[in-house]
Design an enzyme around this catalytic site. Structure first.
Site, PDB file in Angstrom:
ATOM      1  N   GLU A 181      25.449  20.385  27.486  1.00  0.00           N
ATOM      2  CA  GLU A 181      24.114  19.762  27.329  1.00  0.00           C
ATOM      3  C   GLU A 181      23.937  18.487  28.149  1.00  0.00           C
ATOM      4  O   GLU A 181      23.500  17.462  27.631  1.00  0.00           O
ATOM      5  CB  GLU A 181      23.854  19.476  25.840  1.00  0.00           C
ATOM      6  CG  GLU A 181      23.980  20.716  24.965  1.00  0.00           C
ATOM      7  CD  GLU A 181      23.838  20.444  23.467  1.00  0.00           C
ATOM      8  OE1 GLU A 181      23.729  19.266  23.071  1.00  0.00           O
ATOM      9  OE2 GLU A 181      23.841  21.415  22.690  1.00  0.00           O
ATOM     10  N   ASN A 224      27.490  24.532  29.679  1.00  0.00           N
ATOM     11  CA  ASN A 224      26.911  25.201  28.510  1.00  0.00           C
ATOM     12  C   ASN A 224      25.700  24.387  28.045  1.00  0.00           C
ATOM     13  O   ASN A 224      25.742  23.155  28.039  1.00  0.00           O
ATOM     14  CB  ASN A 224      27.991  25.221  27.405  1.00  0.00           C
ATOM     15  CG  ASN A 224      27.625  26.031  26.180  1.00  0.00           C
ATOM     16  OD1 ASN A 224      27.292  27.206  26.288  1.00  0.00           O
ATOM     17  ND2 ASN A 224      27.688  25.411  25.008  1.00  0.00           N
ATOM     18  N   HIS A 260      20.259  29.531  20.903  1.00  0.00           N
ATOM     19  CA  HIS A 260      19.810  29.281  19.523  1.00  0.00           C
ATOM     20  C   HIS A 260      18.318  29.624  19.494  1.00  0.00           C
ATOM     21  O   HIS A 260      17.473  28.800  19.837  1.00  0.00           O
ATOM     22  CB  HIS A 260      20.046  27.822  19.137  1.00  0.00           C
ATOM     23  CG  HIS A 260      21.500  27.489  19.019  1.00  0.00           C
ATOM     24  ND1 HIS A 260      22.293  28.034  18.035  1.00  0.00           N
ATOM     25  CD2 HIS A 260      22.314  26.708  19.768  1.00  0.00           C
ATOM     26  CE1 HIS A 260      23.537  27.578  18.175  1.00  0.00           C
ATOM     27  NE2 HIS A 260      23.577  26.783  19.223  1.00  0.00           N
ATOM     28  N   GLU A 289      26.285  30.925  21.760  1.00  0.00           N
ATOM     29  CA  GLU A 289      25.994  30.414  20.412  1.00  0.00           C
ATOM     30  C   GLU A 289      24.778  31.102  19.804  1.00  0.00           C
ATOM     31  O   GLU A 289      23.962  30.470  19.123  1.00  0.00           O
ATOM     32  CB  GLU A 289      25.757  28.891  20.462  1.00  0.00           C
ATOM     33  CG  GLU A 289      26.891  28.123  21.100  1.00  0.00           C
ATOM     34  CD  GLU A 289      26.723  26.609  21.076  1.00  0.00           C
ATOM     35  OE1 GLU A 289      25.843  26.095  20.344  1.00  0.00           O
ATOM     36  OE2 GLU A 289      27.473  25.928  21.793  1.00  0.00           O
ATOM     37  N   ASP A 291      22.051  32.595  17.675  1.00  0.00           N
ATOM     38  CA  ASP A 291      21.550  32.874  16.328  1.00  0.00           C
ATOM     39  C   ASP A 291      20.033  32.976  16.428  1.00  0.00           C
ATOM     40  O   ASP A 291      19.438  32.531  17.411  1.00  0.00           O
ATOM     41  CB  ASP A 291      22.030  31.887  15.241  1.00  0.00           C
ATOM     42  CG  ASP A 291      21.906  30.428  15.591  1.00  0.00           C
ATOM     43  OD1 ASP A 291      21.098  30.072  16.481  1.00  0.00           O
ATOM     44  OD2 ASP A 291      22.595  29.609  14.951  1.00  0.00           O
TER      45      ASP A 291
END
Ligand code: XIL
Length: 378
Positions: A181, A224, A260, A289, A291
């Site tokens: 990030e 990432n 996400h 990651e 979801d």
């Protein structure tokens, strides 16, 4: 069948052919061990349904928001959780246990207990590990963020941390999220909230990759981030930066999208296209990651239509990765709502994972499994 494009994939594929210790739901341990390669039992698992060389991962719950919940450490205490973790997945990512605040609580003290346990678990279960993360603006210990260090000291602190942590697990980590990030949503480097970039300048990012590579030449080194699923200002910034670093010979090997997602914002339909442009640079890509959160009705239970929509998002994210040659690693950010970070961080949203709090499989689980199977049979 998917080609084994990378050496690490070949090594772990061998590990996967080793019989698992645990049995399956439909057969006892010994029956599971003798199961024919194409039996139901074997393909019941996500990891076995996957094409060769393709890793299906999950975050390993612990640390972070879990510390404020009224349950004990999930990874070490929840037997059912551990059983599913070992059976279903071929890759694991420590959710918090390799972050600075967890691993390096005081300047002269490291705590490797939880991270060591995860790496050992992974090896026992023929799983690879994604290391997360080394250079980030968040979840840093107070001694670091509030310390009064000179530039030379800070540089030495980062280098020592990387050498110590990456060196400890050298040869046992498939991919490292070296930098996490580092851009904001406008595609501007985080020159204020990222302590390393603020104090040491943007060049520290390249140095971090070099130091990680020195400490573990076999690990694949990634950028990432979230919000980079689509072609947009932030992913464009990574596209420009990775080209620049590759031209300078900096050991950058991959670009990964956290994913996400929320049904509020729709599915990022150009995910595959975005991954493809990084693939074309010769980089590996990964979904790290995933979801899919949603606004829950008052009952707290998603409707059938919501479950179907969620399953569709999971399927599309997986299909995008499967369609790109160098996208060999697909990780969901936890597999059960019991431990999901979503309700803690996103008010009113929830049910973001593929299993309920009771570990019942949702349509999203079956969507992943059938998509993997179809890709394997292709
Ligand atoms: C989250 C964890 O899931 C929580 O337990 C913790 O409290 C905060 O961080 N992007 C990342 C992850 O790179 O490390 C974050 O994990 C989720 C967003």
């Amino acid at each position: 069948m998917r080609s084994l494009r990378f050496a690490t994939a070949a090594v772990a594929a061998v590990a996967l052919s080793v019989p698992l210790v645990a049995g399956t739901a439909t057969a006892g341990p010994s029956a599971g061990r003798q199961a024919a390669p194409h039996s139901e039992a074997r393909f019941d698992r996500l990891r076995s349904a996957a094409p060769e060389g393709f890793y299906v991962g999950t975050a390993v719950a612990g640390g972070g928001h879990h510390l404020e919940q009224d349950y004990p450490d999930p990874f070490t205490s929840d037997k059912e959780y551990r059983k599913i973790l070992g059976r279903q997945f071929s890759s694991v990512s420590p959710e918090n246990q390799m972050k600075w605040e967890f691993l390096h609580p005081e300047r002269d003290r490291y705590d490797f207990k939880a991270a060591d346990a995860i790496v050992a678990f992974a090896e026992r279960h023929g799983q690879v590990v994604r290391g997360h993360t080394l250079l980030w603006h968040s979840q840093n210990p107070a001694w670091l963020e509030q310390g009064d260090f000179s530039k030379e000291e800070l540089r030495a602190i980062l280098r020592e941390h990387i050498t110590t942590v990456v060196g400890r697990y050298a040869g046992r980590i498939q991919q490292w999220d070296v930098a996490n990030e580092i851009f904001d949503d406008r595609g501007t480097l985080r020159t204020q909230d990222n302590i390393w970039i603020r104090e040491l300048g943007p060049g520290i990012v390249a140095d971090a990759f070099r130091w990680v590579h020195e400490a573990d030449p076999k690990a694949k080194l990634f950028f990432n981030d979230y919000g980079v699923e689509s072609v947009n200002a932030k992913s464009n910034a990574y596209y420009a930066l990775t080209q620049d670093l590759l031209a300078q010979g900096v050991p950058v090997h991959g670009f990964s999208v956290q994913a996400h997602l929320s049904t509020r914002y729709g599915f990022p339909g150009d995910l595959e296209q975005n991954l493809r442009r990084f693939d074309a640079l010769g980089l590996e890509t990964a979904v790290t990651e995933l979801d899919v959160r949603m606004d829950l009705p008052e009952s707290g239970v998603p409707t059938d239509a919501q479950q179907k929509q969620q399953a569709d998002y999971y399927r599309r994210a997986l299909s995008a990765c499967l369609a790109v040659e160098g996208c060999n690693s697909f990780t969901i950010w936890g597999f059960t709502d019991k431990y999901s970070w979503v309700p803690v961080f996103f008010q009113g949203e929830g049910s973001a994972t593929v299993m309920t709090e009771e570990f019942d499989r949702k349509p999203a689980f079956y969507a992943l499994r059938s998509t993997l199977k179809a890709a394997r049979e292709d």
